[in-house]
Motif scaffolding. Structure first.
Motif, PDB file in Angstrom:
ATOM      1  N   ILE A   1      28.099  19.106  33.302  1.00 24.03           N
ATOM      2  CA  ILE A   1      26.992  19.304  34.181  1.00 24.03           C
ATOM      3  C   ILE A   1      25.914  18.120  33.427  1.00 24.03           C
ATOM      4  N   ILE A   2      25.443  17.504  34.265  1.00 25.52           N
ATOM      5  CA  ILE A   2      24.427  16.106  33.669  1.00 25.52           C
ATOM      6  C   ILE A   2      23.355  16.954  33.965  1.00 25.52           C
ATOM      7  N   VAL A   3      22.439  17.049  33.021  1.00 24.75           N
ATOM      8  CA  VAL A   3      21.080  17.914  32.899  1.00 24.75           C
ATOM      9  C   VAL A   3      19.899  17.101  33.477  1.00 24.75           C
TER      10      VAL A   3
ATOM     11  N   LYS B   1      21.365  14.252  37.900  1.00 30.34           N
ATOM     12  CA  LYS B   1      21.084  15.465  37.336  1.00 30.34           C
ATOM     13  C   LYS B   1      21.612  16.559  38.374  1.00 30.34           C
ATOM     14  N   GLY B   2      22.245  17.539  37.787  1.00 33.85           N
ATOM     15  CA  GLY B   2      22.922  18.574  38.489  1.00 33.85           C
ATOM     16  C   GLY B   2      24.245  18.442  38.980  1.00 33.85           C
TER      17      GLY B   2
ATOM     18  N   LYS C   1      34.174   8.991  44.142  1.00 32.63           N
ATOM     19  CA  LYS C   1      34.364   9.426  45.566  1.00 32.63           C
ATOM     20  C   LYS C   1      33.835  10.674  45.934  1.00 32.63           C
ATOM     21  N   ILE C   2      33.815  11.484  44.894  1.00 33.28           N
ATOM     22  CA  ILE C   2      33.694  13.084  45.097  1.00 33.28           C
ATOM     23  C   ILE C   2      32.024  13.203  45.082  1.00 33.28           C
ATOM     24  N   ASN C   3      31.408  12.718  43.981  1.00 30.83           N
ATOM     25  CA  ASN C   3      30.146  13.047  43.927  1.00 30.83           C
ATOM     26  C   ASN C   3      29.060  11.929  43.679  1.00 30.83           C
TER      27      ASN C   3
ATOM     28  N   ALA D   1      28.612  21.012  28.656  1.00 28.34           N
ATOM     29  CA  ALA D   1      30.064  21.059  28.843  1.00 28.34           C
ATOM     30  C   ALA D   1      30.519  22.625  29.538  1.00 28.34           C
TER      31      ALA D   1
ATOM     32  N   LEU E   1      33.450  19.939  41.961  1.00 26.67           N
ATOM     33  CA  LEU E   1      32.959  18.715  41.527  1.00 26.67           C
ATOM     34  C   LEU E   1      31.813  17.991  42.503  1.00 26.67           C
ATOM     35  N   GLY E   2      32.152  18.244  43.639  1.00 29.03           N
ATOM     36  CA  GLY E   2      31.249  17.924  44.774  1.00 29.03           C
ATOM     37  C   GLY E   2      29.791  18.417  44.905  1.00 29.03           C
ATOM     38  N   SER E   3      29.858  19.834  44.121  1.00 27.38           N
ATOM     39  CA  SER E   3      28.633  20.409  44.340  1.00 27.38           C
ATOM     40  C   SER E   3      27.777  20.333  43.227  1.00 27.38           C
ATOM     41  N   TYR E   4      26.439  20.813  43.579  1.00 26.03           N
ATOM     42  CA  TYR E   4      25.337  20.515  42.341  1.00 26.03           C
ATOM     43  C   TYR E   4      25.217  21.730  41.635  1.00 26.03           C
ATOM     44  N   PHE E   5      24.729  21.634  40.460  1.00 25.31           N
ATOM     45  CA  PHE E   5      24.831  22.746  39.757  1.00 25.31           C
ATOM     46  C   PHE E   5      23.020  23.132  39.581  1.00 25.31           C
ATOM     47  N   GLY E   6      22.950  24.414  39.808  1.00 28.77           N
ATOM     48  CA  GLY E   6      21.453  24.778  39.746  1.00 28.77           C
ATOM     49  C   GLY E   6      21.302  26.194  39.285  1.00 28.77           C
TER      50      GLY E   6
ATOM     51  N   MET F   1      32.737  15.724  49.103  1.00 26.74           N
ATOM     52  CA  MET F   1      31.581  14.791  48.963  1.00 26.74           C
ATOM     53  C   MET F   1      30.163  15.716  48.667  1.00 26.74           C
ATOM     54  N   VAL F   2      29.382  15.041  48.159  1.00 23.58           N
ATOM     55  CA  VAL F   2      28.136  15.856  47.981  1.00 23.58           C
ATOM     56  C   VAL F   2      27.174  15.810  49.431  1.00 23.58           C
TER      57      VAL F   2
ATOM     58  N   GLY G   1      20.216  19.023  47.188  1.00 26.62           N
ATOM     59  CA  GLY G   1      19.889  18.371  46.061  1.00 26.62           C
ATOM     60  C   GLY G   1      20.201  19.467  44.885  1.00 26.62           C
ATOM     61  N   PRO G   2      20.152  18.848  43.711  1.00 28.12           N
ATOM     62  CA  PRO G   2      20.334  19.710  42.376  1.00 28.12           C
ATOM     63  C   PRO G   2      19.387  20.745  42.274  1.00 28.12           C
ATOM     64  N   GLY G   3      19.806  22.106  41.908  1.00 28.35           N
ATOM     65  CA  GLY G   3      19.036  23.207  41.893  1.00 28.35           C
ATOM     66  C   GLY G   3      18.188  22.939  40.388  1.00 28.35           C
ATOM     67  N   ARG G   4      17.640  24.165  40.254  1.00 32.49           N
ATOM     68  CA  ARG G   4      16.840  24.137  38.802  1.00 32.49           C
ATOM     69  C   ARG G   4      17.692  23.944  37.946  1.00 32.49           C
ATOM     70  N   LEU G   5      17.314  23.113  36.983  1.00 30.47           N
ATOM     71  CA  LEU G   5      17.988  22.781  35.541  1.00 30.47           C
ATOM     72  C   LEU G   5      17.291  23.320  34.485  1.00 30.47           C
TER      73      LEU G   5
ATOM     74  N   ARG H   1      18.009  19.977  27.659  1.00 31.69           N
ATOM     75  CA  ARG H   1      18.315  18.895  26.523  1.00 31.69           C
ATOM     76  C   ARG H   1      17.506  19.160  25.318  1.00 31.69           C
TER      77      ARG H   1
ATOM     78  N   ASP I   1      27.464  25.004  21.031  1.00 29.88           N
ATOM     79  CA  ASP I   1      28.291  25.305  22.274  1.00 29.88           C
ATOM     80  C   ASP I   1      29.248  26.280  21.863  1.00 29.88           C
TER      81      ASP I   1
END
Lengths: 315, 123
Positions: free
Chosen positions: A175-177, A182-183, A204-206, A220, A298-303, B1-2, B7-11, B112, B123
């Motif tokens: 996950i890219i922070v 990001k997300g 293609k996916i995200n 990770a 992979l296509g969804s965001y993390f939150g 696809m996104v 958008g991204p959630g809270r990180l 981060r 980790d």
């Protein structure tokens, strides 16, 4: 190194102890010496180098090679700008023309021309004494208090640079922070020489392209994709991602600080590489049983949500 | 696809600025005490040590933003330096001391790690 060798070569008996020392650096670095030496000597040494394979000579061998006291040694000393000419025995001494700033000395019948430390230059002005001594080899303008000072960068990252977190392995979904992406969940491909991690969406996916990312920006997850069959082209390295230098012409009109941010457009090369890699990754994903979910993942965001605490979470 | 809409959630982890490092009668404003949500003991707190902390606040005047453009949001960056006490509180130091008005307000604790900090989360 070169300087110490020259006087030792001419003064045979006097500097016998010094010579082996002087010769030794020569022995160790014959080729380097050839470069550093003055033109005529360089040729002589270069010839030797070309003729035979150069083996570093031992001290003993060098000592043996030295000609006995009586014979005239081959003169290897050369003052810097002036080429030395061996005088014929019949020629009257002291009649060779001298360049400015040089003087001659004699060692027996041998004439050596050396460069003077200084030159006397005429100067104007009534009360200035008509002439000045100008040093040919000027003293350095600065004498360091400490030679070869090692500068320790004070702001050095303490973390072990080579260490990549053990949880990040090729094929790990991370996950890219922070940053533009990001997300997003991306696939970690490999670690580049600079230490940055090469990741890709896949695009293609995200919409995350092949990108360099510091491991600091990655969380990770436990999900790992099998990319053993995925071939990452070798030309995709740190140079590939280097940003181009914006060359500013000197004759540019207008304000230097004027906003000239050009929008980034992916080069054709990048697009090609991206597609090629993506195709490989997608075939790898399709081999999985949970491919549908994986694509969605992979296509969804993390939150983070309520009651989701990073210190407890297993990613 | 996104999906474009989501958008991204809270990180970041949510935290509150509870006060400055202090004894009973003296306080030291260079170090702030943060209470991180869900963090209840020393082990939980250890996770956050080294992570970056941000105090985000709004102002009247617009100032330029690194990503371009101008915004009323302003930011103070800092990092979590160590654990404070046994119950998961944490000490943080910011680029400049947190204003007292920030007490009780939200501090974001980024995932981060500060690059110049010794501990990389294992980790």
């Amino acid at each position: 190194m070169v300087e110490t060798k020259k006087p030792a070569a001419t003064k045979k008996a006097e500097k016998a102890p010094a010579k082996p020392k002087a010769e030794k650096p020569k022995a160790e670095k014959p080729k380097a010496d050839a470069k550093a030496a003055k033109p005529k000597v360089a040729k002589a040494v270069a010839k030797d180098v070309k003729a035979k394979p150069v083996k570093p000579k031992t001290k003993l061998e060098l000592l043996r090679e030295r000609k006995p006291k009586g014979t005239k040694p081959k003169d290897k000393t050369k003052p810097k700008p002036v080429k030395e000419k061996k005088p014929k025995q019949k020629e009257p001494l002291g009649k060779k023309p001298l360049k400015a700033g040089c003087y001659r000395i004699w060692k027996g019948k041998k004439e050596i021309i050396r460069r003077k430390n200084y030159i006397v230059k005429p100067i104007g002005g009534a009360n200035n004494g008509n002439a000045r001594r100008v040093l040919q080899n000027k003293r350095p303008a600065y004498y360091a208090a400490q030679l070869n000072k090692k500068y320790i960068s004070k702001r050095k990252p303490k973390t072990n640079f080579k260490r990549l977190r053990p949880s990040i392995t090729p094929g790990t979904v991370c996950i890219i922070v922070a940053g533009v992406h990001k997300g997003k969940k991306v696939v970690f491909l490999k670690r580049l020489v600079s230490g940055l991690c090469l990741v890709t969406g896949p695009f293609k996916i995200n919409a995350c392209p092949l990108r360099r990312v510091n491991q600091i920006y990655l969380i990770a997850t436990a999900t790992k994709l099998d990319i053993s069959k995925v071939e990452i082209p070798k030309h995709i390295n740190d140079r590939y991602f280097r940003r181009g230098k914006t060359v500013r012409s000197k004759k540019e009109e207008g304000d230097i600080f004027g906003q000239k941010t050009e929008k980034y457009v992916a080069s054709e090369q990048r697009k090609k590489d991206q597609e090629a890699l993506d195709a490989q990754l997608i075939t790898a994903i399709k081999e999985r049983e949970d491919k549908k979910m994986f694509f969605g993942y992979l296509g969804s965001y993390f939150g983070l949500r309520n009651r989701m605490y990073p210190h407890i979470m297993k990613f | 696809m996104v999906k474009k809409g989501t958008g991204p959630g809270r990180l970041y982890a949510r935290a509150v600025f509870t006060g400055y490092k202090r004894g009973q009668r003296n306080q030291y404003e260079n170090t702030a005490l943060l209470k991180i949500e869900g963090c209840k003991n020393k082990d939980d707190g250890k996770f956050y040590v080294g992570k970056r902390a941000v105090y985000v606040y709004k102002c009247k005047n617009k100032t330029s933003v690194p990503t371009g453009g101008k915004s009323r949001l302003r930011v103070l960056w800092g990092k979590v330096t160590r654990i404070h006490g046994n119950s998961g509180c944490v000490r943080a130091k910011f680029s400049s001391n947190l204003p007292a008005t920030a007490m009780g307000k939200r501090i974001r604790v980024d995932q981060r790690v500060d690059m110049f900090c010794e501990c990389l989360h294992v980790d």
